[in-house]
Design a protein around this motif. Sequence first.
Motif, PDB file in Angstrom:
ATOM      1  N   MET A 190      -1.268   4.724   3.820  1.00  0.00           N
ATOM      2  CA  MET A 190      -1.547   4.460   2.424  1.00  0.00           C
ATOM      3  C   MET A 190      -0.250   4.118   1.676  1.00  0.00           C
ATOM      4  O   MET A 190      -0.234   3.195   0.895  1.00  0.00           O
ATOM      5  CB  MET A 190      -2.242   5.686   1.819  1.00  0.00           C
ATOM      6  N   ARG A 191       0.792   4.921   1.953  1.00  0.00           N
ATOM      7  CA  ARG A 191       2.073   4.682   1.285  1.00  0.00           C
ATOM      8  C   ARG A 191       2.634   3.319   1.681  1.00  0.00           C
ATOM      9  O   ARG A 191       3.168   2.602   0.833  1.00  0.00           O
ATOM     10  CB  ARG A 191       3.064   5.784   1.666  1.00  0.00           C
ATOM     11  N   ASP A 192       2.513   2.953   2.953  1.00  0.00           N
ATOM     12  CA  ASP A 192       3.015   1.659   3.423  1.00  0.00           C
ATOM     13  C   ASP A 192       2.278   0.508   2.748  1.00  0.00           C
ATOM     14  O   ASP A 192       2.880  -0.513   2.413  1.00  0.00           O
ATOM     15  CB  ASP A 192       2.889   1.550   4.930  1.00  0.00           C
ATOM     16  N   LYS A 193       0.970   0.658   2.565  1.00  0.00           N
ATOM     17  CA  LYS A 193       0.191  -0.399   1.907  1.00  0.00           C
ATOM     18  C   LYS A 193       0.613  -0.552   0.455  1.00  0.00           C
ATOM     19  O   LYS A 193       0.724  -1.665  -0.051  1.00  0.00           O
ATOM     20  CB  LYS A 193      -1.302  -0.100   2.001  1.00  0.00           C
ATOM     21  N   LEU A 194       0.864   0.571  -0.214  1.00  0.00           N
ATOM     22  CA  LEU A 194       1.298   0.524  -1.601  1.00  0.00           C
ATOM     23  C   LEU A 194       2.667  -0.140  -1.710  1.00  0.00           C
ATOM     24  O   LEU A 194       2.891  -0.983  -2.573  1.00  0.00           O
ATOM     25  CB  LEU A 194       1.344   1.937  -2.203  1.00  0.00           C
TER      26      LEU A 194
ATOM     27  N   ALA B 231       3.935  -2.289   0.384  1.00  0.00           N
ATOM     28  CA  ALA B 231       3.757  -3.713   0.691  1.00  0.00           C
ATOM     29  C   ALA B 231       3.205  -4.456  -0.526  1.00  0.00           C
ATOM     30  O   ALA B 231       3.662  -5.558  -0.850  1.00  0.00           O
ATOM     31  CB  ALA B 231       2.825  -3.882   1.886  1.00  0.00           C
ATOM     32  N   LEU B 232       2.248  -3.859  -1.213  1.00  0.00           N
ATOM     33  CA  LEU B 232       1.670  -4.480  -2.403  1.00  0.00           C
ATOM     34  C   LEU B 232       2.715  -4.620  -3.498  1.00  0.00           C
ATOM     35  O   LEU B 232       2.848  -5.677  -4.114  1.00  0.00           O
ATOM     36  CB  LEU B 232       0.474  -3.662  -2.903  1.00  0.00           C
TER      37      LEU B 232
ATOM     38  N   SER C 291       5.919  -4.764  -3.117  1.00  0.00           N
ATOM     39  CA  SER C 291       6.892  -5.764  -2.672  1.00  0.00           C
ATOM     40  C   SER C 291       6.368  -7.176  -2.923  1.00  0.00           C
ATOM     41  O   SER C 291       7.109  -8.045  -3.378  1.00  0.00           O
ATOM     42  CB  SER C 291       7.208  -5.586  -1.189  1.00  0.00           C
TER      43      SER C 291
ATOM     44  N   LYS D 223      11.083  -4.865   9.777  1.00  0.00           N
ATOM     45  CA  LYS D 223       9.652  -5.115   9.542  1.00  0.00           C
ATOM     46  C   LYS D 223       8.923  -5.525  10.811  1.00  0.00           C
ATOM     47  O   LYS D 223       7.927  -6.218  10.772  1.00  0.00           O
ATOM     48  CB  LYS D 223       9.465  -6.205   8.487  1.00  0.00           C
TER      49      LYS D 223
ATOM     50  N   HIS E 237       8.311  -9.324  11.392  1.00  0.00           N
ATOM     51  CA  HIS E 237       7.507 -10.095  10.436  1.00  0.00           C
ATOM     52  C   HIS E 237       8.369 -10.778   9.369  1.00  0.00           C
ATOM     53  O   HIS E 237       8.051 -11.884   8.933  1.00  0.00           O
ATOM     54  CB  HIS E 237       6.449  -9.202   9.794  1.00  0.00           C
TER      55      HIS E 237
END
Length: 90
Positions: free
Chosen positions: A1-5, A7-8, A10, A59, A62
Amino acid sequence: MRDKLLALLSAVTLFMAIGWYSSVHAQTHGMARHEPHMSAAMGHLEQAKDELEKATPNKGGHREKALQLVNEALQQVREGEQYFEQHGGH
């Protein structure tokens, strides 16, 4: 969840930076007059490349792939502009 946040956030930051860059950096008069959208795309891609180069390379490859794709897109825009010039805008 933290990684998705992260990424968003960023991605949002990147798009905001691209918007700022395009409003600050002027396009050449000739390019802007004939192909304003291609000229704007070039500016956006150059800013994206700059941001990717500044990002840390942790990353999973990526970031590097994104940088490669941006470079390919820049080349395609350049070739498109050359084609436009060689064929009189057709």
